[in-house]
Design a protein around this motif. Structure first.
Motif, PDB file in Angstrom:
ATOM      1  N   MET A   1     -22.874  -7.359 -10.749  1.00 53.21           N
ATOM      2  CA  MET A   1     -23.728  -6.157 -11.248  1.00 53.21           C
ATOM      3  C   MET A   1     -23.062  -5.830 -12.791  1.00 53.21           C
ATOM      4  O   MET A   1     -22.107  -5.973 -13.072  1.00 53.21           O
ATOM      5  N   LEU A   2     -24.157  -5.716 -13.362  1.00 51.59           N
ATOM      6  CA  LEU A   2     -24.073  -5.387 -14.754  1.00 51.59           C
ATOM      7  C   LEU A   2     -23.743  -3.924 -14.897  1.00 51.59           C
ATOM      8  O   LEU A   2     -24.388  -3.075 -14.408  1.00 51.59           O
ATOM      9  N   THR A   3     -22.520  -3.565 -15.685  1.00 51.52           N
ATOM     10  CA  THR A   3     -22.311  -2.165 -16.207  1.00 51.52           C
ATOM     11  C   THR A   3     -23.664  -1.627 -17.233  1.00 51.52           C
ATOM     12  O   THR A   3     -24.005  -2.479 -17.801  1.00 51.52           O
ATOM     13  N   ASP A   4     -23.516  -0.440 -17.639  1.00 47.92           N
ATOM     14  CA  ASP A   4     -24.283   0.058 -18.481  1.00 47.92           C
ATOM     15  C   ASP A   4     -23.879  -0.418 -19.808  1.00 47.92           C
ATOM     16  O   ASP A   4     -24.784  -0.778 -20.664  1.00 47.92           O
ATOM     17  N   SER A   5     -22.593  -0.523 -19.736  1.00 50.03           N
ATOM     18  CA  SER A   5     -21.950  -1.067 -21.229  1.00 50.03           C
ATOM     19  C   SER A   5     -22.394  -2.367 -21.346  1.00 50.03           C
ATOM     20  O   SER A   5     -22.892  -2.792 -22.538  1.00 50.03           O
ATOM     21  N   LEU A  11     -28.650  -5.917 -24.596  1.00 52.56           N
ATOM     22  CA  LEU A  11     -30.125  -5.686 -25.101  1.00 52.56           C
ATOM     23  C   LEU A  11     -29.978  -5.156 -26.512  1.00 52.56           C
ATOM     24  O   LEU A  11     -30.878  -5.787 -27.054  1.00 52.56           O
ATOM     25  N   ARG A  12     -29.020  -4.579 -26.885  1.00 50.74           N
ATOM     26  CA  ARG A  12     -29.002  -4.299 -28.159  1.00 50.74           C
ATOM     27  C   ARG A  12     -29.059  -5.515 -29.264  1.00 50.74           C
ATOM     28  O   ARG A  12     -29.388  -5.746 -30.004  1.00 50.74           O
ATOM     29  N   VAL A  78     -30.808   2.927 -21.281  1.00 49.42           N
ATOM     30  CA  VAL A  78     -29.218   2.611 -20.796  1.00 49.42           C
ATOM     31  C   VAL A  78     -28.385   3.256 -22.325  1.00 49.42           C
ATOM     32  O   VAL A  78     -27.455   3.765 -22.236  1.00 49.42           O
ATOM     33  N   THR A  79     -29.375   3.421 -23.470  1.00 50.32           N
ATOM     34  CA  THR A  79     -28.683   3.889 -24.491  1.00 50.32           C
ATOM     35  C   THR A  79     -28.546   5.484 -24.604  1.00 50.32           C
ATOM     36  O   THR A  79     -27.264   5.729 -24.715  1.00 50.32           O
TER      37      THR A  79
END
Length: 107
Positions: A1-5, A11-12, A78-79
């Motif tokens: 699972m991907l974290t928000d970080s 994505l950035r 997410v940002t």
């Protein structure tokens, strides 16, 4: 699972430089190549990123990673979450610094 970080960082990075190779992207983010591959696959499965081969590339593994409209929306979400978490961390650090200053002043 991907974290928000992970989501935010990836994505950035893709938004700013979509034509980085996976190896370059992994190095820039401090990820192993395996972790990056896993993360990119997860983002593609969610429909947030699409990968296209360079048309004139001699290198068959050269891809251009592009955020989809859903990816742009997710990046904004997410940002906001990432910023909120960082602001909370900042506040906690300021409180710790203040407590340390008081401790030092009492010595």
């Amino acid at each position: 699972m991907l974290t928000d970080s992970d989501r935010y960082q990836l994505l950035r990075a893709l938004e700013h430089n979509p034509n980085l190779s996976q190896r370059q992207l992994a190095t820039e983010l401090g990820y192993s190549l395996g972790k990056l591959n896993y993360c990119l696959k997860a983002l593609k499965e969610k429909g947030w990123v699409k990968a296209e081969n360079f048309r004139n590339s001699q290198n068959k593994s050269a891809y251009f990673y592009q955020l989809t409209p859903a990816g742009v929306t997710e990046k904004a979400r997410v940002t906001r979450r990432f910023l909120q978490r960082k602001l909370e961390e900042h506040q906690q650090i300021e409180q710790e610094i203040e407590a340390l200053k008081q401790e030092v002043a009492q010595q």
